[in-house]
Design a protein around this motif. Structure first.
Motif, PDB file in Angstrom:
ATOM      1  N   PHE A   6      -7.628 -41.267 -11.641  1.00 31.89           N
ATOM      2  CA  PHE A   6      -6.686 -41.482 -12.725  1.00 31.89           C
ATOM      3  C   PHE A   6      -4.848 -41.215 -11.661  1.00 31.89           C
ATOM      4  CE2 PHE A   6     -10.589 -42.731 -14.622  1.00 31.89           C
ATOM      5  CZ  PHE A   6     -10.228 -44.321 -14.360  1.00 31.89           C
ATOM      6  N   SER A   9      -3.140 -42.367  -9.266  1.00 36.51           N
ATOM      7  CA  SER A   9      -2.850 -43.640  -9.100  1.00 36.51           C
ATOM      8  C   SER A   9      -1.829 -43.481  -9.918  1.00 36.51           C
ATOM      9  CB  SER A   9      -3.148 -44.438  -9.532  1.00 36.51           C
ATOM     10  OG  SER A   9      -2.810 -45.156 -10.284  1.00 36.51           O
ATOM     11  N   THR A 183     -10.669 -49.694  -7.760  1.00 38.40           N
ATOM     12  CA  THR A 183     -11.229 -47.949  -8.186  1.00 38.40           C
ATOM     13  C   THR A 183     -12.366 -48.068  -8.678  1.00 38.40           C
ATOM     14  OG1 THR A 183     -11.121 -48.207 -10.611  1.00 38.40           O
ATOM     15  CG2 THR A 183      -8.876 -47.115  -9.637  1.00 38.40           C
ATOM     16  N   TYR A 319     -11.806 -41.620 -22.995  1.00 43.54           N
ATOM     17  CA  TYR A 319     -11.030 -40.802 -22.297  1.00 43.54           C
ATOM     18  C   TYR A 319     -10.956 -39.549 -23.880  1.00 43.54           C
ATOM     19  CZ  TYR A 319      -9.387 -37.966 -18.112  1.00 43.54           C
ATOM     20  OH  TYR A 319      -8.965 -38.083 -17.303  1.00 43.54           O
ATOM     21  N   ARG A 345      -1.741 -46.332 -18.619  1.00 45.97           N
ATOM     22  CA  ARG A 345      -1.814 -45.701 -17.256  1.00 45.97           C
ATOM     23  C   ARG A 345      -3.140 -45.774 -16.956  1.00 45.97           C
ATOM     24  NH1 ARG A 345      -0.810 -40.197 -16.692  1.00 45.97           N
ATOM     25  NH2 ARG A 345      -0.411 -39.910 -18.525  1.00 45.97           N
ATOM     26  N   HIS A 346      -4.193 -45.601 -16.780  1.00 48.02           N
ATOM     27  CA  HIS A 346      -5.296 -45.280 -16.552  1.00 48.02           C
ATOM     28  C   HIS A 346      -5.823 -47.276 -16.547  1.00 48.02           C
ATOM     29  CE1 HIS A 346      -6.938 -41.410 -18.146  1.00 48.02           C
ATOM     30  NE2 HIS A 346      -5.413 -41.192 -16.786  1.00 48.02           N
ATOM     31  N   ALA A 349      -3.931 -47.892 -13.614  1.00 52.11           N
ATOM     32  CA  ALA A 349      -4.779 -47.588 -12.402  1.00 52.11           C
ATOM     33  C   ALA A 349      -5.597 -48.702 -12.102  1.00 52.11           C
ATOM     34  CB  ALA A 349      -5.213 -46.458 -12.994  1.00 52.11           C
ATOM     35  N   THR A 350      -6.374 -49.248 -13.338  1.00 51.75           N
ATOM     36  CA  THR A 350      -7.415 -49.667 -12.591  1.00 51.75           C
ATOM     37  C   THR A 350      -7.166 -51.096 -12.366  1.00 51.75           C
ATOM     38  OG1 THR A 350      -8.905 -48.684 -14.102  1.00 51.75           O
ATOM     39  CG2 THR A 350     -10.585 -50.750 -13.408  1.00 51.75           C
TER      40      THR A 350
END
Ligand SMILES: Cc1cc2nc3c(=O)[nH]c(=O)nc-3n(C[C@H](O)[C@H](O)[C@H](O)COP(=O)(O)OP(=O)(O)OC[C@H]3O[C@@H](n4cnc5c(N)ncnc54)[C@H](O)[C@@H]3O)c2cc1C
Length: 473
Positions: A6, A9, A183, A319, A345-346, A349-350
């Motif tokens: 994370f 990215s 990922t 998280y 954001r995560h 990213a995934t």
């Protein structure tokens, strides 16, 4: 320190901001939910059982009590509305585990882990049977869960856990064909251990079945305290507008302050945050695959959990875990822009292929964290009052097991459940402030460092592990 997938990215900040900009601050599961409503408790009434708290724990307790004894006079007293708290805000992962995962169970109750796993699976099977028999419309899907490795050091744990039948290992190319995220380095599909449900519908169906069975439910009825009844066999339960005299009382108040003072330090309220996307189009869904619709969790200490809803939205939560000084619970804590932005954001990213999708809802919920990360059971007033709490974010199914334990305790009979070490033993309480706050912050810091250091735990985490306070997600 190494970077995580994370950190490496960098989704476009404008895209992340746009994805959140139109979201409503409210749990998706409760938005427009068709649910019954109930009167406030007034007057002076007498019951065989009063249940305090109208989440899953309280509602299962009332329903199972009626199944055990159809003539019992039972009331549920709920401070706000049925299912408004954790029970209407969770991820809907209805998991067999009673111990917050196998590793946690192995560390704490190694001698009875096999038995706990069997009892947990029976509990989940019984939930599935109840959903079918009562015709509950709760979007129940027994899809299992996919645990995904997103860092190389996580792969072996998954490979070792595979058994070729119910625990299926996927290498990098297999996992990416199952669910398309670059990922992912490996995965483990636990096919039987989890069902996905619509959390709000589950609370509503439980409440309807309670009422059909003859349970009386009262909302906006905060219980202020327990007192002694006129006779020694009664407990007096006081609300602002009434009082109930009860032969037995079950306390199902989760992260909220226990009505039994001696257990106030046995849980701390920790906030967990969730996003829900708008429904995916067929093309968007096809770009991910996910044909088997499992619930997914990644493997770090700070982990994400995510799943599809019946109408193909993606719920994305976890998280950050935020504790406020003094254990306070306030509506304003529900909005935490920096956490929602991090989650978004995560998410991208995934699944970068979902660029442009928006989040329709964002919300938070409070988790009743106990120092052993699974439920504990208290009793008071010569066995007339029973209490269960401490589910630590894994209570969708475990609350039903806890309801049965409370009823066993209240009926005074020894059962397989009440003989468990897990049921008989208590977790260590948290220290009072400021030590609780400092301890939680130091633990969070240590877990974050471990996630950036191939899972290696620092001295504080190792010390906590050594005294039985360690957390392994
Ligand atoms: C964001 C989030 C995600 C989660 N995801 C999952 C998941 O995917 N899978 C999983 O297994 N678990 C999950 N959990 C945990 C799970 O939701 C809980 O363990 C479960 O809902 C606990 O149910 P409960 O009835 O004990 O508590 P709650 O649902 O919190 O109900 C307690 C009730 O007691 C009432 N109450 C408190 N004090 C009083 C009083 N004095 N008088 C009257 N009423 C009172 C409250 O108003 C509340 O309605 C999650 C939790 C959160 C917050």
């Amino acid at each position: 320190m190494t970077s995580t997938a994370f950190d490496r990215s960098h989704p476009n900040p404008a895209l992340v901001a746009a994805s959140l900009s139109g979201s409503t601050l409210a749990p998706f599961w409760l938005d427009g939910l068709d649910r019954p409503s109930f009167p406030t408790f007034t007057g002076d009434r007498s019951f065989d059982l009063v249940v305090v708290g109208g989440g899953y724990t309280g509602l299962w307790t009332a329903l199972l009590a009626k199944e055990r004894n159809p003539d019992a006079r039972i009331a549920v007293l709920e401070a706000r509305e049925i299912g408004w708290a954790a029970s209407g805000r969770n991820g809907g992962f209805c998991e067999a585990s009673l111990t917050h995962g196998e590793v946690n169970g192995q560390n704490r109750f190694p001698k009875e882990l096999e038995q706990l796993e069997r009892l947990g699976m029976e509990n989940l099977d019984e939930i599935e049977a109840t959903v079918g028999a009562r015709g509950w419309k709760v979007d129940f899907e027994r899809t299992g869960t996919l645990s995904v490795a997103i860092e190389p050091y996580q792969i072996d744990e998954l490979r070792t856990a595979a058994n070729g039948s119910t625990e299926i290992f996927f290498d990098q190319s297999a996992i990416q064909s199952e669910v398309a995220s670059e990922t992912y380095l490996a995965g483990l599909w636990s096919t039987r251990s989890t069902a996905l449900v619509h959390p709000g519908k589950l609370a509503a169906e439980l409440a309807r079945s309670c009422v059909e069975s003859g349970v009386e439910i009262f909302e906006h009825s905060v219980v202020r305290g327990l007192g002694r009844g006129a006779s020694a066999d009664e407990v007096w339960v006081e609300t602002r507008e009434g009082s109930a005299r009860a032969a037995k009382v079950a306390l199902a108040t989760n992260a909220f302050p226990s009505l039994l003072k001696r257990y106030r330090l046995h849980t701390v309220p920790v906030y967990d945050y969730v996003l829900m996307t708008e429904p995916l189009t067929d093309e968007q869904l096809a770009s991910i695959g996910w044909g088997n619709r499992q619930g997914i969790a990644d493997l770090a200490n700070q982990f994400h959990y995510y799943r599809l809803s019946a109408d193909n939205r993606i719920l994305w939560g976890g998280y950050d875990a935020i504790y406020h000084y003094g254990g306070s619970i306030k509506p304003e804590y529900d909005d935490r822009p920096q956490t929602f932005e991090k989650l978004a954001r995560h998410f991208f990213a995934t699944f970068p292929q979902l660029e442009g999708i928006r989040f329709s809802h964002r919300w938070a919920g409070v988790i009743d964290t106990s120092s052993r990360f699974c439920a504990f059971f208290g009793q008071a007033r010569q066995g007339r009052v029973s209490y269960a709490a401490g589910f630590t974010g894994l209570g969708v199914a475990a609350t039903r097991f806890a309801a049965n334990v409370m009823l066993d305790h209240l009926s005074g009979v020894e059962t397989e459940r009440t003989s468990l070490e897990m049921v008989r033993s208590m977790p260590l309480p948290f220290p009072p402030e400021p030590a609780a706050y400092l301890g939680v912050q130091a633990t969070r810091w240590g877990l974050n460092r471990a996630d950036h250091n191939e899972g290696k735990r620092n001295l504080l985490l190792k010390s906590l592990d050594a005294v039985g306070l360690g957390f392994d997600s």
